[in-house]
Design a protein around this motif. Structure first.
Motif, mmCIF file in Angstrom:
data_model
loop_
_atom_site.group_PDB
_atom_site.id
_atom_site.type_symbol
_atom_site.label_atom_id
_atom_site.label_comp_id
_atom_site.label_asym_id
_atom_site.label_seq_id
_atom_site.Cartn_x
_atom_site.Cartn_y
_atom_site.Cartn_z
ATOM 1 N N GLY A 108 0.811 -1.199 0.000
ATOM 2 C CA GLY A 108 0.000 0.000 0.000
ATOM 3 C C GLY A 108 0.854 1.262 0.000
ATOM 4 N N ARG A 109 1.941 1.241 0.760
ATOM 5 C CA ARG A 109 2.851 2.397 0.766
ATOM 6 C C ARG A 109 3.540 2.555 -0.586
ATOM 7 N NH1 ARG A 109 3.537 0.405 6.111
ATOM 8 N NH2 ARG A 109 5.296 -0.907 5.487
ATOM 9 N N PHE A 110 3.876 1.430 -1.227
ATOM 10 C CA PHE A 110 4.484 1.516 -2.565
ATOM 11 C C PHE A 110 3.503 2.161 -3.541
ATOM 12 C CE2 PHE A 110 5.455 0.162 -6.817
ATOM 13 C CZ PHE A 110 6.841 0.213 -6.886
ATOM 14 N N ARG A 111 2.245 1.747 -3.482
ATOM 15 C CA ARG A 111 1.253 2.285 -4.413
ATOM 16 C C ARG A 111 1.084 3.792 -4.242
ATOM 17 N NH1 ARG A 111 -5.240 0.999 -5.207
ATOM 18 N NH2 ARG A 111 -5.617 2.923 -6.347
ATOM 19 N N GLU A 112 1.255 4.312 -3.039
ATOM 20 C CA GLU A 112 1.143 5.748 -2.832
ATOM 21 C C GLU A 112 2.202 6.513 -3.608
ATOM 22 O OE1 GLU A 112 1.386 6.344 1.344
ATOM 23 O OE2 GLU A 112 -0.578 5.441 1.773
ATOM 24 N N ALA A 113 3.317 5.828 -3.912
ATOM 25 C CA ALA A 113 4.417 6.487 -4.612
ATOM 26 C C ALA A 113 4.458 6.156 -6.097
ATOM 27 C CB ALA A 113 5.756 6.098 -3.965
ATOM 28 N N LYS A 114 4.081 4.919 -6.474
ATOM 29 C CA LYS A 114 4.275 4.466 -7.848
ATOM 30 C C LYS A 114 3.182 3.470 -8.235
ATOM 31 C CE LYS A 114 9.210 5.192 -7.413
ATOM 32 N NZ LYS A 114 10.567 4.620 -7.354
ATOM 33 N N PRO A 115 3.004 3.246 -9.542
ATOM 34 C CA PRO A 115 1.968 2.303 -9.996
ATOM 35 C C PRO A 115 2.247 0.878 -9.527
ATOM 36 C CG PRO A 115 2.700 3.707 -11.804
ATOM 37 C CD PRO A 115 3.642 3.946 -10.677
ATOM 38 N N LEU A 116 1.156 0.179 -9.195
ATOM 39 C CA LEU A 116 1.233 -1.207 -8.746
ATOM 40 C C LEU A 116 0.131 -1.997 -9.428
ATOM 41 C CD1 LEU A 116 2.231 -3.472 -6.776
ATOM 42 C CD2 LEU A 116 0.582 -2.569 -5.117
ATOM 43 N N VAL A 117 0.498 -3.080 -10.107
ATOM 44 C CA VAL A 117 -0.476 -3.948 -10.759
ATOM 45 C C VAL A 117 -0.242 -5.379 -10.283
ATOM 46 C CG1 VAL A 117 1.008 -4.255 -12.784
ATOM 47 C CG2 VAL A 117 -1.443 -4.683 -12.986
ATOM 48 N N ALA A 118 -1.324 -6.112 -10.017
ATOM 49 C CA ALA A 118 -1.215 -7.476 -9.515
ATOM 50 C C ALA A 118 -1.610 -8.481 -10.587
ATOM 51 C CB ALA A 118 -2.100 -7.667 -8.279
ATOM 52 N N VAL A 119 -0.881 -9.592 -10.646
ATOM 53 C CA VAL A 119 -1.167 -10.684 -11.567
ATOM 54 C C VAL A 119 -1.286 -11.964 -10.752
ATOM 55 C CG1 VAL A 119 -0.327 -12.040 -13.506
ATOM 56 C CG2 VAL A 119 0.079 -9.575 -13.457
ATOM 57 N N MET A 120 -2.489 -12.546 -10.718
ATOM 58 C CA MET A 120 -2.708 -13.800 -10.008
ATOM 59 C C MET A 120 -2.431 -14.960 -10.955
ATOM 60 S SD MET A 120 -6.235 -12.909 -8.009
ATOM 61 C CE MET A 120 -6.288 -11.679 -6.689
ATOM 62 N N ARG A 121 -1.640 -15.902 -10.501
ATOM 63 C CA ARG A 121 -1.284 -17.037 -11.337
ATOM 64 C C ARG A 121 -2.146 -18.251 -10.982
ATOM 65 N NH1 ARG A 121 4.628 -16.265 -9.588
ATOM 66 N NH2 ARG A 121 4.930 -18.427 -10.273
ATOM 67 N N GLY A 122 -1.560 -19.355 -10.567
ATOM 68 C CA GLY A 122 -2.356 -20.545 -10.279
ATOM 69 C C GLY A 122 -3.297 -20.366 -9.106
ATOM 70 N N THR A 123 -2.768 -19.816 -8.006
ATOM 71 C CA THR A 123 -3.549 -19.648 -6.782
ATOM 72 C C THR A 123 -3.218 -18.302 -6.151
ATOM 73 O OG1 THR A 123 -3.458 -22.039 -6.362
ATOM 74 C CG2 THR A 123 -4.113 -20.637 -4.525
ATOM 75 N N ALA A 124 -4.242 -17.588 -5.747
ATOM 76 C CA ALA A 124 -4.062 -16.335 -4.994
ATOM 77 C C ALA A 124 -5.225 -16.264 -4.016
ATOM 78 C CB ALA A 124 -4.033 -15.124 -5.916
ATOM 79 N N ALA A 125 -5.153 -17.107 -2.988
ATOM 80 C CA ALA A 125 -6.282 -17.277 -2.079
ATOM 81 C C ALA A 125 -5.946 -16.769 -0.693
ATOM 82 C CB ALA A 125 -6.678 -18.754 -2.006
ATOM 83 N N SER A 126 -6.981 -16.372 0.029
ATOM 84 C CA SER A 126 -6.878 -15.941 1.414
ATOM 85 C C SER A 126 -5.851 -14.811 1.533
ATOM 86 C CB SER A 126 -6.547 -17.130 2.311
ATOM 87 O OG SER A 126 -7.184 -16.982 3.560
ATOM 88 N N ALA A 127 -4.772 -14.974 2.322
ATOM 89 C CA ALA A 127 -3.785 -13.904 2.409
ATOM 90 C C ALA A 127 -3.153 -13.626 1.051
ATOM 91 C CB ALA A 127 -2.705 -14.250 3.431
ATOM 92 N N GLY A 128 -3.130 -14.634 0.164
ATOM 93 C CA GLY A 128 -2.650 -14.426 -1.198
ATOM 94 C C GLY A 128 -3.561 -13.506 -1.984
ATOM 95 N N TYR A 129 -4.852 -13.498 -1.644
ATOM 96 C CA TYR A 129 -5.785 -12.533 -2.232
ATOM 97 C C TYR A 129 -5.664 -11.184 -1.530
ATOM 98 C CZ TYR A 129 -10.104 -10.247 -3.659
ATOM 99 O OH TYR A 129 -11.009 -9.333 -4.136
ATOM 100 N N MET A 130 -5.507 -11.215 -0.208
ATOM 101 C CA MET A 130 -5.396 -9.988 0.574
ATOM 102 C C MET A 130 -4.303 -9.061 0.051
ATOM 103 S SD MET A 130 -4.212 -9.588 4.566
ATOM 104 C CE MET A 130 -5.506 -10.595 5.267
ATOM 105 N N ILE A 131 -3.131 -9.626 -0.270
ATOM 106 C CA ILE A 131 -2.008 -8.771 -0.653
ATOM 107 C C ILE A 131 -2.189 -8.124 -2.022
ATOM 108 C CG2 ILE A 131 -0.398 -10.073 0.773
ATOM 109 C CD1 ILE A 131 0.668 -11.376 -1.801
ATOM 110 N N ALA A 132 -3.171 -8.603 -2.808
ATOM 111 C CA ALA A 132 -3.443 -7.977 -4.106
ATOM 112 C C ALA A 132 -4.293 -6.716 -3.978
ATOM 113 C CB ALA A 132 -4.138 -8.976 -5.038
ATOM 114 N N MET A 133 -4.871 -6.496 -2.802
ATOM 115 C CA MET A 133 -5.838 -5.416 -2.645
ATOM 116 C C MET A 133 -5.268 -4.009 -2.822
ATOM 117 S SD MET A 133 -8.773 -6.791 -2.420
ATOM 118 C CE MET A 133 -8.025 -7.779 -3.741
ATOM 119 N N PRO A 134 -3.997 -3.742 -2.509
ATOM 120 C CA PRO A 134 -3.487 -2.393 -2.769
ATOM 121 C C PRO A 134 -3.282 -2.074 -4.252
ATOM 122 C CG PRO A 134 -2.230 -3.474 -1.041
ATOM 123 C CD PRO A 134 -3.061 -4.527 -1.700
ATOM 124 N N ALA A 135 -3.291 -3.091 -5.120
ATOM 125 C CA ALA A 135 -2.994 -2.873 -6.542
ATOM 126 C C ALA A 135 -4.057 -2.010 -7.215
ATOM 127 C CB ALA A 135 -2.865 -4.209 -7.262
#
Length: 308
Positions: A108-135
């Motif tokens: 989230g702090r990175f996104r405040e400074a620069k663009p952030l895009v998330a790419v989910m591959r095979g699995t992005a569940a639970s905390a793996g989904y959580m960390i994509a939320m700042p993108a």
């Protein structure tokens, strides 16, 4: 008549100059070979900053745990003027709640400074989904397994086994809930109520992060946050992701929205040591997760597990 002796001082000086020229040539060749090796391995590229900077790719794979080195590396990338943005590449079933929260905050702090895009591959569940939320944009494959919004705490108790072996454990605590959960006795009603309160609180925090990241209200997220997983196609229909695609689509979006050329170089952001990169996981973090975090109250997890 005897021939004059050669000027030894002059010859020595000339030989010394020739040796210096040879040494300089070998040094220059060594530098060129080193730069060529780095270029071939996809690492540092000469002139990157002059060509408009580069992207960093952060690959989050396996179980997520609290990792100070990783959050520091993300912060350093945010400060680096040659870094234009980040591609967050996720293939993880989740991990500890604290680990997901820490990584979410750093991103989230990175996104405040620069663009952030998330790419989910095979699995992005639970905390793996959580960390994509700042993108700013979240991509997934149609068959990606994602969602699993929720938390879990599991323990085990062996009182029946101990009784059959004739073994009894005595425990002194400063309060009736200090020893909950406990391997040596069943969970008490008061202990169960207290732990369920902890889980509800952490679940509400998770729902809040999703609501903020997806531009939804907690009331809209709540029906989706019963722990189930979704395919990428289902997640798109539910507005849990933004688009179907992978890294090429993410780079095209960065080019269209932020003017970062699709040909811009990409460097992997990886603060792990050599042994961790070879094994794919930190042995220390694995032991800490299993022994300390996965079996006691500090180990409430946001992780998707295959049904048994």
């Amino acid at each position: 008549m005897t021939a004059p002796l050669p000027d030894l001082a002059h010859d020595l000086l000339a030989e010394r100059r020739r040796m210096k020229r040879r040494l300089s040539a070998w040094r220059a060749l060594a530098v060129l070979l080193a730069l060529g090796g780095l270029f071939a391995l996809g690492g540092w590229r000469p002139g990157t900053a002059g060509l408009g900077g580069h992207l960093v790719r952060l690959s989050v794979e396996g179980v997520i745990s609290d990792d100070r080195r990783l959050t520091e590396a993300i912060a350093a990338a945010a400060r680096d003027p040659s870094v234009r943005g980040m591609i967050l590449s996720i293939d993880s079933p989740g991990g500890t709640v604290a680990g997901g929260e820490g990584l979410h905050a750093a991103l989230g702090r990175f996104r405040e400074a620069k663009p952030l895009v998330a790419v989910m591959r095979g699995t992005a569940a639970s905390a793996g989904y959580m960390i994509a939320m700042p993108a700013q944009r979240v991509f997934a494959r149609e068959s990606t397994l994602t969602g699993s919004i929720g938390v879990i705490l599991q323990s085990f108790e062996v009182s029946e086994l101990m009784r059959s072996l004739g073994v009894r454990a005595d425990m002194l605590t400063s309060g009736i809930l200090k020893g909950e959960p406990n391997f040596f006795r069943p969970l008490s009603p008061a202990g169960r109520e207290a732990l369920e309160g902890v889980l509800r609180n952490m679940h509400d925090q998770f729902v809040g992060l999703v609501a903020t990241g997806r531009g939804m209200t907690p009331e809209q997220v709540a029906p989706l946050a019963d722990g189930r997983i979704y395919t990428g196609r289902q997640a798109l229909d539910l507005k849990l992701i933004d688009a179907i695609g992978g890294e090429p689509e993410a780079r095209a979006w960065l080019a269209a929205e932020h003017g970062i050329a699709e040909t811009a170089p990409v460097r992997d952001l990886d603060p792990r040591g050599t042994a961790e990169r070879v094994l794919g996981i930190s042995v220390r973090a694995l032991v800490k997760s299993v022994v300390s975090e996965w079996l006691v109250i500090d180990g409430v997890r946001a992780v998707w597990q295959l049904p048994r």
